[in-house]
Design a protein around this motif. Structure first.
Motif: not given
Length: 298
Positions: A175-176, A194, A198
């Motif tokens: 995850t981000q 990406g 996110n």
């Protein structure tokens, strides 16, 4: 099936009615602690017991169980053989981040360089790799260095007792929030793609350098082949003394002559084992004592 001293709990509350806190009886905590120690060697020490209900709550909601006592009864019932494993996966401490303790990766690079000067390809073992951030950090640090020098990547083996953590590590999906924890932006741009929502996925050309394997550190044999460097950081914090001694024996058996062992900042070999000593090669680095120097037992 009801365990001695445990009462069957009422059914899960109906929609619109708040679920009570999933507090556990002493008997339930004892069963969970015994299950965790039997499968991983880890103990639920006093300060960890306060988080048991928190980490198990998502699983309880999925199973529509109201209390930890109900969860234990479901485990003991045996109708779902996978339940015990999922409980253990949730209880295991999987705290990790990219490039945790950055100076360690300079030490790893120096160690690999010293091995390469002997004309040999280095082998590294990341013990308790969790969701993969540590071995991926090693691979990123060494790939950048090896590209500059034109040298081959070392073999990197990463093991963990949690199947759920290993599945995430093999997928290389983060995850981000996870990539923001310690990952330099240059590595993110170079080694991750990406995706929507996110999500960041490790590029296959980096992931292929790591062999992820399931291993119970206190009972399974180590991966085959000797290792030049083993990272076992913050893995044994919750092990009983006898389990720690057994793990040090396993690690020592997997090390090549002159190999190094890196422990967590709060860990030491002092008073734990007679197989290792501090290494002059760097802070936090230990070396296996040669057999001819090992203390003799009566």
């Amino acid at each position: 099936m009801t365990a001695p001293g445990m009462r069957s709990a009422p059914p899960f509350p109906q929609p619109g009615h708040p679920a009570p806190s999933p507090k556990a009886s002493a008997q339930a905590l004892n069963v969970l602690a015994a299950l965790l120690e039997a499968r991983t060697g880890q103990q639920i020490v006093r300060h960890r017991s306060t988080r048991v209900d928190t980490v198990l709550l998502p699983l309880m909601r999925e199973r529509r169980l109201e209390t930890l006592d109900q969860l234990v009864l479901a485990i003991l019932d045996g109708s779902d053989p996978s339940l015990a494993g999922r409980v253990v996966d949730a209880l295991v401490n999987c705290e990790t981040s990219f490039f945790r303790d950055p100076q360690i990766f300079d030490l790893i690079a120096d160690t690999v360089a010293a091995i390469e000067r002997t004309g040999r390809r280095a082998r590294i073992w990341s013990v308790g790799c969790s969701t993969g951030q540590e071995p991926l950090s090693i691979a990123m640090a060494l790939a950048e260095r090896n590209d500059a020098l034109g040298t081959a990547m070392p073999d990197i083996v990463a093991t963990d007792v949690s199947e759920a953590a290993l599945a995430k590590a093999r997928a290389g999906s983060f995850t981000q929030f996870e990539v923001q924890r310690g990952l330099p932006i240059r590595h993110l741009v170079r080694w991750f793609e990406g995706r929507a929502d996110n999500e960041w996925v490790v590029r296959p050309e980096l992931l292929r350098h790591i062999a992820f394997r399931h291993m119970n550190l206190v009972s399974d044999p180590p991966p085959p082949g000797g290792f030049d460097l083993i990272l076992c950081r913050n893995v044994m914090l919750y092990f009983a003394p006898e389990a720690k001694r057994r793990v040090f024996d396993i690690l020592a058996s997997a090390m090549r002559p002159g190999a190094g062992l890196i422990l967590g900042a709060g860990e030491t070999v002092i008073g734990q084992t007679a197989l290792f000593r501090l290494s002059p090669g760097g802070r936090g680095l230990y070396e296996k004592i040669p057999e001819e120097e090992a203390p003799r037992t009566a």
